[in-house]
Design a protein around this motif. Structure first.
Motif, short mmCIF file in Angstrom:
data_model
loop_
_atom_site.label_atom_id
_atom_site.label_comp_id
_atom_site.label_asym_id
_atom_site.label_seq_id
_atom_site.Cartn_x
_atom_site.Cartn_y
_atom_site.Cartn_z
N UNK A 144 -2.52 12.50 2.61
CA UNK A 144 -2.57 11.15 1.52
C UNK A 144 -1.34 10.68 0.90
N UNK A 145 -0.70 12.00 1.15
CA UNK A 145 0.25 12.08 0.07
C UNK A 145 1.47 11.33 1.18
N UNK A 146 1.05 11.66 2.40
CA UNK A 146 1.46 10.36 3.89
C UNK A 146 1.78 9.53 3.75
N UNK A 147 0.33 9.52 3.84
CA UNK A 147 -0.44 8.06 4.08
C UNK A 147 0.29 6.85 3.66
N UNK A 148 0.45 7.63 2.04
CA UNK A 148 0.68 6.26 0.80
C UNK A 148 2.49 6.30 0.77
N UNK A 149 2.81 7.27 1.96
CA UNK A 149 5.01 7.39 1.56
C UNK A 149 5.14 7.56 0.30
N UNK B 15 0.58 -1.21 0.03
CA UNK B 15 0.03 -0.21 -0.04
C UNK B 15 0.90 1.50 -0.20
N UNK B 16 1.98 1.53 -0.30
CA UNK B 16 3.15 2.64 -0.49
C UNK B 16 3.18 2.88 -2.97
N UNK B 17 3.00 3.93 -1.78
CA UNK B 17 3.20 4.91 -3.30
C UNK B 17 4.42 4.11 -4.68
N UNK B 18 4.22 3.81 -5.90
CA UNK B 18 4.67 3.62 -7.21
C UNK B 18 4.59 4.39 -8.20
#
Length: 423
Positions: free
Chosen positions: A157-162, A44-47
Motif C-alpha cells: 500500500x505504501x509503495x502504491x501511494x509513493x 494519488x500520492x501520499x500527502x
C-alpha cells in the motif's frame, strides 16, 4: 444502499455531507484487522502521515480514528489533500480468511448511507486492500469502491501511494514505569498513566527516546493539537472532573451594548464594568449514538447516575466562586466524543481579557491543564476534545475560537439545530 466493486457515486446522491463516518466491520481468522486512511494529493500520492490505530488523528484535525471508525470532516482537510484511501490490513494471514467484511459510509449522526460487503471468497493471496476512496471531482466529493488487493500487505500500500515509512497499525504498549526513588511515591502507575503527544505526532514509542510518550500524573498542554492519554484500563468507570476558571474582573472594561448572549449573537458586547461571566459546557456524543448539549444557557445541566452520565454543577455568574464551573464525566468509557467549550455571557469583550484556564482531574490524581493562551476576538472557544479509544481517554487541546455555538458545531460535526437562548 449496497455498493458494488468499481461503483462510483457523488456523496450528494447518497445524502452525505462533508461530515461523515467511514466504519469497518470485519471478522475472520486474523486476530485483528487494522483500518488505515491514506491522505493523497490529486495525483494519488501520499500527502502527510496516514491515519491509523497508531496515529488516530490527522495533523489538520479533519480525520479522527476510534474503534474501527473514521470521523471525516472534508471541509477541514489541509490544502493539497484531494483524495482519501480507506484500506484494510489483517495482522496475520491474508484476506482469504475474512468471514464477514463490510465498510459503510455513515452520516455524522450514525445512519448508514451506503455499504460495501466482501468476504474471503473475493480474494486470493492478498494481505491488504484499498476498500473505498473518497475523492474530489470537478469541485464535488465522490466515493469509489476500489477493492484492489496487495500480496505484500502494508508495504505494498505504501509503495502504491509513493509514501515512506509504514503507518503504525497498533498503539504502542505503555512504557514500563520508571522506579521511584526510595521513600517517594511512583507517580507513573498503570491505573492512571498520562501519555503526552505533540501536535501531529504519534503516541507510539520508538527507538528515539526523545519521541517516546512522557508518563506523568500532572501535565500542561501548551499547544493547539497537543494530546494527553489517560489510561482507563484499571478504572474504566472513573469520574473525570473538568474545571473552568478565570479572572473575575476583565483586564479592560467591555464597551456597552445589547444584553446577554442574544446581544453577542448580533455582534454587540455587554456588561461594561461587570465581573466576567464565563460559561462552561459541552457537546457530546455517546458510543450508542445519543447526542446532546450541556450548559447553563437553557438550563440543561445534564444528569448524574443515568444517561448521559455528564453533569454541570453550577452557573457561576460572577467569577467570585474560587471553584469556577465544574463538569463531571461519570462514565468516560461510554463516550465517543465530548467537545468541552467555554463562552463569555457578559462582562468581557473576548477571551484575552479573562485569563481562562481548564483542567481535567481523575480520582487517581492525574491532572491535565491548559491555558487559553492564544485568545481571539470571539466570545466562544472550543477548548478541548475528549475521546474514548479502547482503554484510554484522549484529551486534545483545540482552543479554536468561533462567533458562537452553531459555528463550532459545524466544525466538529455534531449536527444540532440551534436557536438563541437566555439565562
Amino acid at each position: 444502499m449496497q455498493l458494488a466493486t468499481g461503483q462510483r457515486s457523488p456523496l450528494a446522491n447518497l445524502n452525505l455531507s462533508s461530515m461523515l463516518d467511514v466504519v469497518f466491520e470485519v471478522s475472520g481468522s486474523a486476530a485483528d484487522y487494522a483500518p488505515v486512511c491514506f491522505l493523497l494529493g490529486a495525483d494519488s500520492k501520499a500527502v502527510g502521515e496516514a491515519v491509523s490505530p497508531g496515529q488516530p488523528r490527522s495533523t489538520d484535525g479533519a480525520i479522527n480514528y476510534s474503534a474501527s471508525r473514521f470521523e471525516v470532516q472534508l471541509e477541514r482537510l489541509a490544502t493539497g489533500i484531494e483524495r482519501l484511501a480507506f484500506c484494510l490490513v489483517p495482522d496475520s494471514g491474508g484476506l482469504k480468511g475474512v468471514q464477514r467484511g463490510a465498510v459503510s459510509l455513515n452520516t455524522s449522526g450514525g445512519a448508514a448511507a451506503a455499504t460495501w460487503n466482501f468476504s474471503g471468497a473475493d480474494f486470493g493471496s492478498e494481505t491488504a486492500i484499498i476498500a473505498l476512496e473518497i475523492y474530489r471531482h470537478q469541485g464535488a466529493w465522490r466515493v469509489m469502491v476500489n477493492g484492489q488487493g496487495f500480496a505484500d500487505g502494508l508495504a505494498g500500500l505504501v509503495k502504491n501511494f509513493g509514501g515512506s515509512g509504514l503507518p503504525k497499525l497498533k498503539s504502542a504498549a505503555p512504557p514500563a514505569p520508571t522506579p521511584a526513588p526510595q521513600g517517594q511515591q511512583n507517580q507513573g502507575s498503570s491505573s492512571g498513566r498520562i501519555d503526552v503527544t505533540k501536535p501531529g505526532a504519534s503516541s507510539s514509542a520508538s527507538n528515539n527516546p526523545s519521541s517516546r510518550p512522557i508518563s506523568l500524573t500532572k501535565i500542561t498542554l501548551d499547544k493547539q493539537g497537543q494530546s494527553a492519554r489517560i489510561s482507563l484500563q484499571k478504572a474504566g468507570t472513573q469520574r473525570v472532573h473538568v474545571n473552568l476558571n478565570w479572572d473575575a474582573k476583565p483586564a479592560t472594561p467591555a464597551p456597552s451594548g445589547g444584553g446577554g448572549f442574544l446581544g453577542k449573537l448580533l455582534g454587540s458586547v455587554t456588561g461594561a464594568g461587570k465581573a466576567a461571566d464565563l460559561d462552561l459546557g459541552c457537546m457530546y456524543e455517546l458510543a450508542d449514538g445519543e447526542k446532546g448539549v450541556i450548559q447553563a444557557l437553557g438550563g440543561n445541566f445534564g444528569a448524574s447516575g443515568r444517561s448521559p452520565f455528564i453533569v454541570l454543577d453550577q452557573d457561576d455568574r460572577t467569577g467570585a466562586s474560587t471553584g469556577g464551573e465544574n463538569l463531571y464525566i461519570e462514565r468516560p468509557d461510554l463516550i465517543r466524543k465530548v467537545l468541552i467549550f467555554a463562552f463569555i455571557y457578559e462582562g468581557a469583550g473576548n477571551f484575552s481579557d479573562v485569563g481562562g484556564r481548564l483542567s481535567f482531574n481523575d480520582p487517581q490524581g492525574n491532572e491535565v491543564k491548559m491555558q487559553l493562551s492564544s485568545p481571539a476576538a470571539q466570545s466562544f472557544c472550543a477548548v478541548a476534545l475528549v475521546q474514548a479509544q479502547g482503554g484510554e481517554l484522549i484529551i486534545t487541546k483545540e482552543e479554536r475560537y468561533f462567533p458562537g455555538h452553531r459555528d463550532a458545531d459545524a466544525a466538529f460535526g455534531f449536527g444540532f439545530n440551534w436557536k438563541a437562548g437566555r439565562k
